[in-house]
Design a protein around this motif. Structure first.
Motif, PDB file in Angstrom:
ATOM      1  N   ALA A 116       0.832  -1.215   0.000  1.00 15.17           N
ATOM      2  CA  ALA A 116       0.000   0.000   0.000  1.00 15.17           C
ATOM      3  C   ALA A 116       0.861   1.256   0.000  1.00 15.17           C
ATOM      4  CB  ALA A 116      -0.948  -0.005   1.198  1.00 15.17           C
ATOM      5  N   ALA A 117       1.861   1.287   0.839  1.00 15.96           N
ATOM      6  CA  ALA A 117       2.740   2.463   0.902  1.00 15.96           C
ATOM      7  C   ALA A 117       3.579   2.581  -0.367  1.00 15.96           C
ATOM      8  CB  ALA A 117       3.639   2.384   2.134  1.00 15.96           C
ATOM      9  N   ALA A 118       4.017   1.458  -0.923  1.00 18.09           N
ATOM     10  CA  ALA A 118       4.813   1.493  -2.151  1.00 18.09           C
ATOM     11  C   ALA A 118       3.998   2.032  -3.316  1.00 18.09           C
ATOM     12  CB  ALA A 118       5.350   0.098  -2.473  1.00 18.09           C
ATOM     13  N   ILE A 119       2.753   1.592  -3.425  1.00 14.18           N
ATOM     14  CA  ILE A 119       1.885   2.080  -4.499  1.00 14.18           C
ATOM     15  C   ILE A 119       1.636   3.571  -4.346  1.00 14.18           C
ATOM     16  CG2 ILE A 119      -0.476   1.977  -5.399  1.00 14.18           C
ATOM     17  CD1 ILE A 119      -0.367  -1.073  -4.862  1.00 14.18           C
ATOM     18  N   LEU A 120       1.355   4.008  -3.131  1.00 14.84           N
ATOM     19  CA  LEU A 120       1.116   5.427  -2.878  1.00 14.84           C
ATOM     20  C   LEU A 120       2.355   6.257  -3.213  1.00 14.84           C
ATOM     21  CD1 LEU A 120      -0.613   7.753  -1.841  1.00 14.84           C
ATOM     22  CD2 LEU A 120       0.063   7.124   0.486  1.00 14.84           C
ATOM     23  N   ALA A 121       3.522   5.801  -2.790  1.00 13.98           N
ATOM     24  CA  ALA A 121       4.762   6.534  -3.066  1.00 13.98           C
ATOM     25  C   ALA A 121       5.033   6.590  -4.571  1.00 13.98           C
ATOM     26  CB  ALA A 121       5.935   5.893  -2.331  1.00 13.98           C
ATOM     27  N   ALA A 122       4.807   5.491  -5.272  1.00 11.99           N
ATOM     28  CA  ALA A 122       5.025   5.467  -6.724  1.00 11.99           C
ATOM     29  C   ALA A 122       4.049   6.403  -7.432  1.00 11.99           C
ATOM     30  CB  ALA A 122       4.880   4.045  -7.254  1.00 11.99           C
ATOM     31  N   GLU A 123       2.803   6.422  -6.986  1.00  7.65           N
ATOM     32  CA  GLU A 123       1.825   7.344  -7.573  1.00  7.65           C
ATOM     33  C   GLU A 123       2.233   8.794  -7.361  1.00  7.65           C
ATOM     34  OE1 GLU A 123      -2.142   4.508  -6.959  1.00  7.65           O
ATOM     35  OE2 GLU A 123      -1.881   6.303  -5.723  1.00  7.65           O
ATOM     36  N   ARG A 124       2.727   9.087  -6.173  1.00  6.42           N
ATOM     37  CA  ARG A 124       3.154  10.465  -5.886  1.00  6.42           C
ATOM     38  C   ARG A 124       4.386  10.836  -6.714  1.00  6.42           C
ATOM     39  NH1 ARG A 124      -0.587  12.423  -5.932  1.00  6.42           N
ATOM     40  NH2 ARG A 124       0.504  14.355  -5.555  1.00  6.42           N
ATOM     41  N   MET A 125       5.297   9.896  -6.895  1.00  9.57           N
ATOM     42  CA  MET A 125       6.454  10.168  -7.749  1.00  9.57           C
ATOM     43  C   MET A 125       5.998  10.497  -9.169  1.00  9.57           C
ATOM     44  SD  MET A 125       9.436   7.451  -6.766  1.00  9.57           S
ATOM     45  CE  MET A 125      10.568   8.144  -7.947  1.00  9.57           C
ATOM     46  N   ASP A 126       5.080   9.693  -9.695  1.00  9.07           N
ATOM     47  CA  ASP A 126       4.568   9.935 -11.048  1.00  9.07           C
ATOM     48  C   ASP A 126       3.881  11.286 -11.142  1.00  9.07           C
ATOM     49  OD1 ASP A 126       5.504   7.464 -11.857  1.00  9.07           O
ATOM     50  OD2 ASP A 126       3.545   6.479 -11.746  1.00  9.07           O
ATOM     51  N   SER A 127       3.090  11.614 -10.135  1.00  7.33           N
ATOM     52  CA  SER A 127       2.359  12.876 -10.138  1.00  7.33           C
ATOM     53  C   SER A 127       3.314  14.074 -10.118  1.00  7.33           C
ATOM     54  CB  SER A 127       1.423  12.930  -8.926  1.00  7.33           C
ATOM     55  OG  SER A 127       0.798  14.176  -8.834  1.00  7.33           O
ATOM     56  N   HIS A 128       4.326  13.998  -9.282  1.00 14.03           N
ATOM     57  CA  HIS A 128       5.273  15.115  -9.189  1.00 14.03           C
ATOM     58  C   HIS A 128       6.175  15.178 -10.424  1.00 14.03           C
ATOM     59  CE1 HIS A 128       3.888  16.333  -5.315  1.00 14.03           C
ATOM     60  NE2 HIS A 128       4.031  15.111  -4.857  1.00 14.03           N
ATOM     61  N   ALA A 129       6.505  14.040 -10.991  1.00 15.58           N
ATOM     62  CA  ALA A 129       7.289  14.039 -12.231  1.00 15.58           C
ATOM     63  C   ALA A 129       6.481  14.678 -13.358  1.00 15.58           C
ATOM     64  CB  ALA A 129       7.696  12.617 -12.600  1.00 15.58           C
ATOM     65  N   ALA A 130       5.187  14.368 -13.424  1.00 15.87           N
ATOM     66  CA  ALA A 130       4.322  14.962 -14.441  1.00 15.87           C
ATOM     67  C   ALA A 130       4.185  16.467 -14.232  1.00 15.87           C
ATOM     68  CB  ALA A 130       2.952  14.297 -14.414  1.00 15.87           C
ATOM     69  N   ALA A 131       4.136  16.893 -12.982  1.00 16.78           N
ATOM     70  CA  ALA A 131       4.036  18.328 -12.689  1.00 16.78           C
ATOM     71  C   ALA A 131       5.327  19.055 -13.047  1.00 16.78           C
ATOM     72  CB  ALA A 131       3.708  18.542 -11.217  1.00 16.78           C
ATOM     73  N   LEU A 132       6.450  18.352 -12.998  1.00 11.92           N
ATOM     74  CA  LEU A 132       7.733  18.978 -13.319  1.00 11.92           C
ATOM     75  C   LEU A 132       7.985  19.093 -14.815  1.00 11.92           C
ATOM     76  CD1 LEU A 132      10.065  17.321 -10.682  1.00 11.92           C
ATOM     77  CD2 LEU A 132       9.547  19.753 -10.889  1.00 11.92           C
ATOM     78  N   GLU A 133       7.478  18.172 -15.610  1.00 13.46           N
ATOM     79  CA  GLU A 133       7.782  18.149 -17.048  1.00 13.46           C
ATOM     80  C   GLU A 133       7.463  19.463 -17.762  1.00 13.46           C
ATOM     81  OE1 GLU A 133       6.036  14.671 -18.737  1.00 13.46           O
ATOM     82  OE2 GLU A 133       7.395  13.352 -17.655  1.00 13.46           O
ATOM     83  N   PRO A 134       6.240  19.986 -17.666  1.00 14.70           N
ATOM     84  CA  PRO A 134       5.978  21.229 -18.398  1.00 14.70           C
ATOM     85  C   PRO A 134       6.781  22.413 -17.853  1.00 14.70           C
ATOM     86  CG  PRO A 134       3.939  20.358 -17.434  1.00 14.70           C
ATOM     87  CD  PRO A 134       5.069  19.462 -17.037  1.00 14.70           C
ATOM     88  N   ARG A 135       7.010  22.441 -16.550  1.00 13.22           N
ATOM     89  CA  ARG A 135       7.743  23.563 -15.941  1.00 13.22           C
ATOM     90  C   ARG A 135       9.204  23.555 -16.376  1.00 13.22           C
ATOM     91  NH1 ARG A 135       4.410  25.363 -11.661  1.00 13.22           N
ATOM     92  NH2 ARG A 135       2.934  23.775 -11.061  1.00 13.22           N
ATOM     93  N   GLU A 136       9.809  22.378 -16.402  1.00 14.33           N
ATOM     94  CA  GLU A 136      11.224  22.312 -16.758  1.00 14.33           C
ATOM     95  C   GLU A 136      11.420  22.517 -18.256  1.00 14.33           C
ATOM     96  OE1 GLU A 136      13.094  18.909 -14.987  1.00 14.33           O
ATOM     97  OE2 GLU A 136      13.013  19.829 -13.014  1.00 14.33           O
ATOM     98  N   LEU A 137      10.453  22.108 -19.071  1.00 13.57           N
ATOM     99  CA  LEU A 137      10.557  22.358 -20.504  1.00 13.57           C
ATOM    100  C   LEU A 137      10.416  23.854 -20.806  1.00 13.57           C
ATOM    101  CD1 LEU A 137       8.500  19.378 -21.965  1.00 13.57           C
ATOM    102  CD2 LEU A 137      10.969  19.667 -21.962  1.00 13.57           C
ATOM    103  N   ALA A 138       9.554  24.533 -20.050  1.00 19.71           N
ATOM    104  CA  ALA A 138       9.364  25.957 -20.255  1.00 19.71           C
ATOM    105  C   ALA A 138      10.584  26.751 -19.791  1.00 19.71           C
ATOM    106  CB  ALA A 138       8.122  26.432 -19.504  1.00 19.71           C
ATOM    107  N   ALA A 139      11.314  26.215 -18.828  1.00 17.44           N
ATOM    108  CA  ALA A 139      12.487  26.923 -18.305  1.00 17.44           C
ATOM    109  C   ALA A 139      13.668  26.898 -19.283  1.00 17.44           C
ATOM    110  CB  ALA A 139      12.910  26.308 -16.968  1.00 17.44           C
ATOM    111  N   HIS A 140      13.667  25.924 -20.194  1.00 15.27           N
ATOM    112  CA  HIS A 140      14.797  25.791 -21.135  1.00 15.27           C
ATOM    113  C   HIS A 140      14.513  26.463 -22.417  1.00 15.27           C
ATOM    114  CE1 HIS A 140      17.078  23.182 -18.555  1.00 15.27           C
ATOM    115  NE2 HIS A 140      15.992  22.451 -18.369  1.00 15.27           N
TER     116      HIS A 140
END
Length: 140
Positions: A116-140
């Motif tokens: 349960a904790a592993a699934i939650l942590a993996a979901e949060r990693m995916d969510s934060h990675a997705a939130a970072l993609e557009p921001r980091e692409l716009a910064a370059h």
């Protein structure tokens, strides 16, 4: 040349370790570590919720709080009120921090075999990675 040792060593060995010393099992240590990582992820999630309110972050915060409470034997985690964020931190940095903490939580959850904790942590990693993609692409 050397004088023989006359007294018992103050350093105990495994063979003569006192049995009244409180020891934690590996599982208990991993529970403490995992609860700490999830609590840190909850704190960053609460900061993000204050800056960018969303249903996804609200749900994630509740799920994280439930996991921390489970690992701590029912003790509710300390939460930062959404109005208590003193300054406006960089959202990208918060997502990076949350991604890193979720990764640490995932490693401990995997070694503990806590699905349960592993699934939650993996979901949060995916969510934060997705939130970072557009921001980091716009910064370059």
């Amino acid at each position: 040349m050397y004088e023989p040792i006359r007294t018992k060593s103050v350093h105990s060995t495994m063979a003569d370790a006192p049995t009244d010393f409180p020891h934690r099992s590996r599982e208990e240590e991993l529970d403490i570590q995992l609860a700490g990582h999830l609590a840190a992820l909850l704190a960053v999630t609460d900061e993000l919720r204050a800056l960018e309110p969303s249903a996804d972050l609200d749900t994630a915060a509740e799920r994280l709080a439930a996991q921390v409470a489970r690992l701590r034997g029912g003790g509710a985690p300390v939460r930062v009120p959404l109005t208590a964020i003193p300054s406006t931190p960089d959202i990208t940095d918060l997502h990076r921090r949350a991604h890193a903490v979720a990764g640490r939580a995932l490693l401990v959850a995997a070694s503990r075999a806590d699905t349960a904790a592993a699934i939650l942590a993996a979901e949060r990693m995916d969510s934060h990675a997705a939130a970072l993609e557009p921001r980091e692409l716009a910064a370059h």
